[in-house]
Enzyme design. Structure first.
Site, PDB file in Angstrom:
ATOM      1  N   ASN A 104      -1.978   4.495   3.111  1.00 32.54           N
ATOM      2  CA  ASN A 104      -1.432   3.189   3.448  1.00 32.54           C
ATOM      3  C   ASN A 104      -0.514   3.186   4.670  1.00 32.54           C
ATOM      4  OD1 ASN A 104      -1.287   0.351   2.758  1.00 32.54           O
ATOM      5  ND2 ASN A 104       0.871   0.745   2.312  1.00 32.54           N
ATOM      6  N   ASN A 150       4.862   2.784   1.388  1.00 36.13           N
ATOM      7  CA  ASN A 150       4.841   1.975   2.593  1.00 36.13           C
ATOM      8  C   ASN A 150       5.734   2.568   3.675  1.00 36.13           C
ATOM      9  OD1 ASN A 150       3.791  -0.347   3.962  1.00 36.13           O
ATOM     10  ND2 ASN A 150       3.768  -1.403   1.995  1.00 36.13           N
ATOM     11  N   ASP A 198       7.809  -4.032   3.582  1.00 35.35           N
ATOM     12  CA  ASP A 198       6.564  -3.407   4.023  1.00 35.35           C
ATOM     13  C   ASP A 198       6.916  -2.312   5.042  1.00 35.35           C
ATOM     14  OD1 ASP A 198       3.863  -2.917   4.862  1.00 35.35           O
ATOM     15  OD2 ASP A 198       3.306  -4.951   4.335  1.00 35.35           O
TER      16      ASP A 198
END
Length: 285
Positions: A104, A150, A198
């Protein structure tokens, strides 16, 4: 402050901006399309290169070229591979084999190790892991039991690292061991009330900038965790941010939006907030 749109909506799921110092361009990914995009801030042009099934996070290599986190591992790209991806012959490095999991987001430490965290496609809790790729191409688990691993970025002095597991609604801070690459004593730095944290970056003054997915904003926190600046982004899902000297660039996504909603979602945004960033850290392998 308010960010301004500088490209068309050019990604479905834009992420991971990083400055290419040698090329004088900004690179970012369209993650699930497996593409790296190149933005020229002088001309405003955008070029797209398909490089893998998933392009999760990208960082420069000290020797030239790029390290890319792919769906389930890493790829080492030569300097010209983003310009001529059809001729690219990456070195592929596997981190795991579970097809329900993908990489990710990530970043490099000051010593040149590259970290990237994983998540389940289903977003099931606890299935993600933060991996570390060393210069000798060895892969190691750093933090387990994550959900959506993240943003990750080091303080300017390299003594600590900020890290996000999005569903916790926190930015955490960890002590960093430069000899081993371990992240230790993970503890809350700030808790986010609106949106999900994020991707993030830091500035030269030690400020932490975090994109708030779902809240249409980027927040800056000082080194003590006090919110001191809010950047409005005119779409609801900013994903990450990166400095180019005094310029801050913000990526965004269209994922989960209804057809026709937020036409600018997936574009790149920009502002000049009055502080300077730090140069991107590079992979030593």
């Amino acid at each position: 402050m308010r960010a301004e749109q500088v490209t068309d909506a050019c990604t479905e799921h834009g992420e991971g901006p990083v400055w290419d110092t040698a090329g004088g361009v900004l690179r970012f990914v369209d993650m699930l399309a497996g593409a790296v995009l190149t933005f020229d801030p002088v001309t405003g042009g955008v070029r797209r290169s398909a490089v893998a099934d998933v392009a999760a996070a990208l960082r420069p290599r000290r020797s030239g070229g790029w390290v890319l986190a792919t769906e389930r591992g890493f790829a080492l790209l030569d300097p010209g591979d983003l310009e001529a991806p059809d001729d690219a012959t990456p070195v592929w490095i596997e981190a795991f084999t579970d097809r329900a999991i993908r990489m990710n987001d990530g970043g490099c430490d000051p010593q040149g190790r590259f970290y990237c965290g994983s998540m389940a496609y289903s977003q099931e809790s606890g299935l993600g892991t933060l991996y570390r790729l060393d210069a000798d191409h060895g892969v190691h688990e750093v933090i387990t039991g994550l959900t959506i691993s993240n943003g990750l970025c080091w303080t300017p002095d390299g003594a600590s690292a900020y890290f996000v597991d999005s569903p916790t609604r926190r930015v955490d801070v960890c002590a960093f061991d430069p000899k081993t690459g371990d992240l230790q004593d993970r503890r809350p730095f700030v808790t986010i009330d609106d949106g999900l944290p994020d991707g993030l970056t830091v500035d030269a003054d030690g400020g932490v900038w975090v994109a708030l997915y779902g809240a249409g904003a980027v927040h800056r926190y000082d080194r003590n965790g006090t919110l001191d600046l809010v950047v409005e982004v005119p779409v609801s899902q900013p994903t990450s941010c990166a400095f180019v000297d005094r310029d801050l660039y913000i990526t965004t996504t269209r994922e989960n939006l209804p057809e026709g909603a937020e036409p600018a979602a997936g574009a790149l945004f920009h502002l000049r907030p009055g502080v300077r960033g730090v140069p991107p850290l590079a992979f030593a392998g």
